[in-house]
Design a protein around this motif. Structure first.
Motif, PDB file in Angstrom:
ATOM      1  N   SER A 155     -12.658   7.815   4.780  1.00 16.04           N
ATOM      2  CA  SER A 155     -13.049   6.988   5.920  1.00 16.04           C
ATOM      3  C   SER A 155     -13.290   7.849   7.154  1.00 16.04           C
ATOM      4  CB  SER A 155     -11.960   5.961   6.237  1.00 16.04           C
ATOM      5  OG  SER A 155     -11.728   5.093   5.166  1.00 16.04           O
ATOM      6  N   THR A 167      -7.450   6.467   1.398  1.00 12.56           N
ATOM      7  CA  THR A 167      -8.305   5.717   2.317  1.00 12.56           C
ATOM      8  C   THR A 167      -8.676   6.558   3.536  1.00 12.56           C
ATOM      9  OG1 THR A 167      -6.459   4.645   3.473  1.00 12.56           O
ATOM     10  CG2 THR A 167      -7.399   3.467   1.591  1.00 12.56           C
ATOM     11  N   ARG A 195       0.852  -1.190   0.000  1.00  9.33           N
ATOM     12  CA  ARG A 195       0.000   0.000   0.000  1.00  9.33           C
ATOM     13  C   ARG A 195       0.889   1.243   0.000  1.00  9.33           C
ATOM     14  NH1 ARG A 195      -4.973   0.191   4.124  1.00  9.33           N
ATOM     15  NH2 ARG A 195      -5.130  -1.993   3.474  1.00  9.33           N
ATOM     16  N   ASP A 221      -2.174   5.704  -1.607  1.00 11.02           N
ATOM     17  CA  ASP A 221      -3.284   4.811  -1.245  1.00 11.02           C
ATOM     18  C   ASP A 221      -3.778   5.135   0.161  1.00 11.02           C
ATOM     19  OD1 ASP A 221      -2.940   3.404  -3.650  1.00 11.02           O
ATOM     20  OD2 ASP A 221      -1.844   1.753  -2.691  1.00 11.02           O
ATOM     21  N   VAL A 275     -14.997   2.348   7.320  1.00  9.20           N
ATOM     22  CA  VAL A 275     -15.655   2.690   6.072  1.00  9.20           C
ATOM     23  C   VAL A 275     -17.140   2.510   6.347  1.00  9.20           C
ATOM     24  CG1 VAL A 275     -15.934   2.106   3.637  1.00  9.20           C
ATOM     25  CG2 VAL A 275     -13.681   1.921   4.718  1.00  9.20           C
TER      26      VAL A 275
END
Length: 140
Positions: free
Chosen positions: A44, A40, A32, A36, A63
């Protein structure tokens, strides 16, 4: 005993580089990238746990659609803070959060923390060795 930490949902406090390094070396997040991880986090509902001098202890994100479903991801405690109960503190804080508490279903995947999550009402899903959930929605 005096509380030696605080928990915040302020994403500006997150040490994104340290989070990325930890996740990229984990079994679930190999490879990752920093971009990335930034994406995220941006998408989130995030929690950080910190020492009183703002050193990050750990991180977790959910999430969610903010009504029905929440998926716990990237629940981490940095190596030098492990074994001191901060993981339990972080999970308890997430579960006590008003938004999370009101969700109908919570889910997560774990390879090695089943006992931790079972104490908070998560159960294995079917014959999966990874998936766990808490389902509060009554289906008629």
């Amino acid at each position: 005993m005096e509380q030696d930490y605080f928990i915040s949902k302020n994403k500006d406090l997150l040490n994104v580089e340290e989070i990325q390094q930890f996740i990229a070396s984990s079994y679930w997040g190999k490879g990752r990238t920093i971009d990335d991880v930034k994406t995220t986090i941006e998408n989130s509902y995030c929690f950080g746990i910190y020492t009183l001098d703002n050193t990050q202890i750990g991180f977790a994100r959910v999430v969610t659609d903010y009504i029905y479903f929440g998926y716990f991801m990237d629940v981490i405690i940095f190596d030098k803070f492990q074994g001191k109960g901060y993981g339990k503190i972080l999970v308890e804080a997430i579960l006590a959060d008003t938004t999370i508490k009101n969700l109908k279903t919570l889910a997560l995947k774990t390879k090695d923390a089943h006992q931790l999550y079972e104490r908070y009402g998560f159960n294995k899903i079917g014959d999966s060795s990874l998936w766990m959930s808490v389902d509060k929605q009554i289906l008629e």
